[in-house]
Scaffold this motif. Sequence first.
Motif, mmCIF file in Angstrom:
data_model
loop_
_atom_site.group_PDB
_atom_site.id
_atom_site.type_symbol
_atom_site.label_atom_id
_atom_site.label_comp_id
_atom_site.label_asym_id
_atom_site.label_seq_id
_atom_site.Cartn_x
_atom_site.Cartn_y
_atom_site.Cartn_z
ATOM 1 N N ASP A 92 0.297 55.503 30.602
ATOM 2 C CA ASP A 92 0.607 55.638 29.190
ATOM 3 C C ASP A 92 0.679 54.020 28.614
ATOM 4 O O ASP A 92 0.404 54.191 27.174
ATOM 5 C CB ASP A 92 2.379 55.854 29.105
ATOM 6 C CG ASP A 92 2.251 57.241 29.716
ATOM 7 O OD1 ASP A 92 1.568 58.413 29.539
ATOM 8 O OD2 ASP A 92 3.470 57.858 30.214
ATOM 9 N N ILE A 93 0.606 53.144 29.422
ATOM 10 C CA ILE A 93 0.606 51.862 29.034
ATOM 11 C C ILE A 93 -0.876 51.645 28.458
ATOM 12 O O ILE A 93 -1.151 50.827 27.645
ATOM 13 C CB ILE A 93 0.871 50.923 29.769
ATOM 14 C CG1 ILE A 93 2.540 51.070 30.362
ATOM 15 C CG2 ILE A 93 0.880 49.446 29.734
ATOM 16 C CD1 ILE A 93 3.154 50.279 31.506
ATOM 17 N N VAL A 94 -1.879 52.053 29.317
ATOM 18 C CA VAL A 94 -3.255 51.689 28.969
ATOM 19 C C VAL A 94 -3.528 52.193 27.676
ATOM 20 O O VAL A 94 -4.213 51.460 26.822
ATOM 21 C CB VAL A 94 -4.025 52.422 30.102
ATOM 22 C CG1 VAL A 94 -5.508 52.267 29.679
ATOM 23 C CG2 VAL A 94 -3.956 51.731 31.279
ATOM 24 N N ALA A 95 -3.195 53.348 27.194
ATOM 25 C CA ALA A 95 -3.384 53.874 25.759
ATOM 26 C C ALA A 95 -2.762 52.884 24.610
ATOM 27 O O ALA A 95 -3.457 52.826 23.930
ATOM 28 C CB ALA A 95 -2.541 55.110 25.482
ATOM 29 N N GLN A 96 -1.902 52.013 25.109
ATOM 30 C CA GLN A 96 -1.333 51.268 23.959
ATOM 31 C C GLN A 96 -2.003 49.681 23.933
ATOM 32 O O GLN A 96 -1.660 48.979 23.000
ATOM 33 C CB GLN A 96 0.164 50.876 24.358
ATOM 34 C CG GLN A 96 0.933 52.252 23.880
ATOM 35 C CD GLN A 96 0.831 52.891 22.823
ATOM 36 O OE1 GLN A 96 0.955 52.056 21.824
ATOM 37 N NE2 GLN A 96 0.547 53.906 22.712
ATOM 38 N N LEU A 97 -2.924 49.260 24.966
ATOM 39 C CA LEU A 97 -3.540 48.165 25.160
ATOM 40 C C LEU A 97 -4.260 47.939 23.965
ATOM 41 O O LEU A 97 -5.033 48.827 23.427
ATOM 42 C CB LEU A 97 -4.269 48.017 26.320
ATOM 43 C CG LEU A 97 -3.455 48.010 27.703
ATOM 44 C CD1 LEU A 97 -4.482 48.116 28.795
ATOM 45 C CD2 LEU A 97 -2.517 46.922 27.976
ATOM 46 N N GLY A 98 -4.387 46.515 23.428
ATOM 47 C CA GLY A 98 -5.079 46.246 22.221
ATOM 48 C C GLY A 98 -4.650 46.610 21.003
ATOM 49 O O GLY A 98 -5.131 46.338 19.641
ATOM 50 N N ARG A 99 -3.536 47.345 20.983
ATOM 51 C CA ARG A 99 -2.875 47.727 19.626
ATOM 52 C C ARG A 99 -1.702 46.828 19.259
ATOM 53 O O ARG A 99 -1.088 46.108 20.015
ATOM 54 C CB ARG A 99 -2.065 49.122 19.732
ATOM 55 C CG ARG A 99 -3.009 50.190 19.912
ATOM 56 C CD ARG A 99 -2.492 51.483 19.964
ATOM 57 N NE ARG A 99 -3.323 52.643 20.008
ATOM 58 C CZ ARG A 99 -2.810 53.843 20.105
ATOM 59 N NH1 ARG A 99 -1.549 54.367 19.724
ATOM 60 N NH2 ARG A 99 -3.684 54.948 19.922
ATOM 61 N N ASN A 100 -1.931 46.016 17.846
ATOM 62 C CA ASN A 100 -1.140 45.385 17.258
ATOM 63 C C ASN A 100 -0.187 45.997 16.269
ATOM 64 O O ASN A 100 -0.332 46.562 15.508
ATOM 65 C CB ASN A 100 -1.916 44.206 16.452
ATOM 66 C CG ASN A 100 -0.902 43.129 15.782
ATOM 67 O OD1 ASN A 100 0.199 42.894 16.394
ATOM 68 N ND2 ASN A 100 -1.570 42.548 15.111
ATOM 69 N N LYS A 101 1.127 46.128 16.893
ATOM 70 C CA LYS A 101 2.354 46.653 16.342
ATOM 71 C C LYS A 101 2.981 45.830 15.603
ATOM 72 O O LYS A 101 3.443 44.661 16.156
ATOM 73 C CB LYS A 101 3.321 47.445 17.291
ATOM 74 C CG LYS A 101 2.540 48.699 18.058
ATOM 75 C CD LYS A 101 3.275 49.556 18.842
ATOM 76 C CE LYS A 101 2.461 50.510 19.556
ATOM 77 N NZ LYS A 101 3.394 51.392 20.146
ATOM 78 N N LYS A 102 3.347 46.160 14.271
ATOM 79 C CA LYS A 102 4.035 45.291 13.515
ATOM 80 C C LYS A 102 5.394 45.732 13.106
ATOM 81 O O LYS A 102 5.530 47.010 12.901
ATOM 82 C CB LYS A 102 3.471 44.696 12.182
ATOM 83 C CG LYS A 102 2.198 44.173 12.444
ATOM 84 C CD LYS A 102 1.641 43.636 11.329
ATOM 85 C CE LYS A 102 0.157 43.027 11.474
ATOM 86 N NZ LYS A 102 -0.522 42.546 10.323
#
Length: 63
Positions: A18-28
Motif C-alpha cells: 500500500d505504501i509503494v502506491a504512494q511513493l513519489g506523490r507530493n501531498k499538500k
Amino acid sequence: MPNWLVRVFALFRPSFKDIVAQLGRNKKASNEKAKKLPGWTPGSHEEAILASAESLFRFGLIK
C-alpha cells in the motif's frame, strides 16, 4: 527509508504494498478551511511543540 528499499520490502511484506502506491506523490495539506470556521485560529508553533511534548510525557512515551 529510501523509495527503492520500500519497494524491496514490499516484495516480502504485503503491508508495504500500500505504501509503494504512494511513493513519489507530493501531498499538500492546508488549514485554510478550518481558519474560516468562526472562533478558530491556529496556535503558534511553540504551543504545538509544547503540547506534543506534554502528550508524550502524559502517555508515558518518554520520561
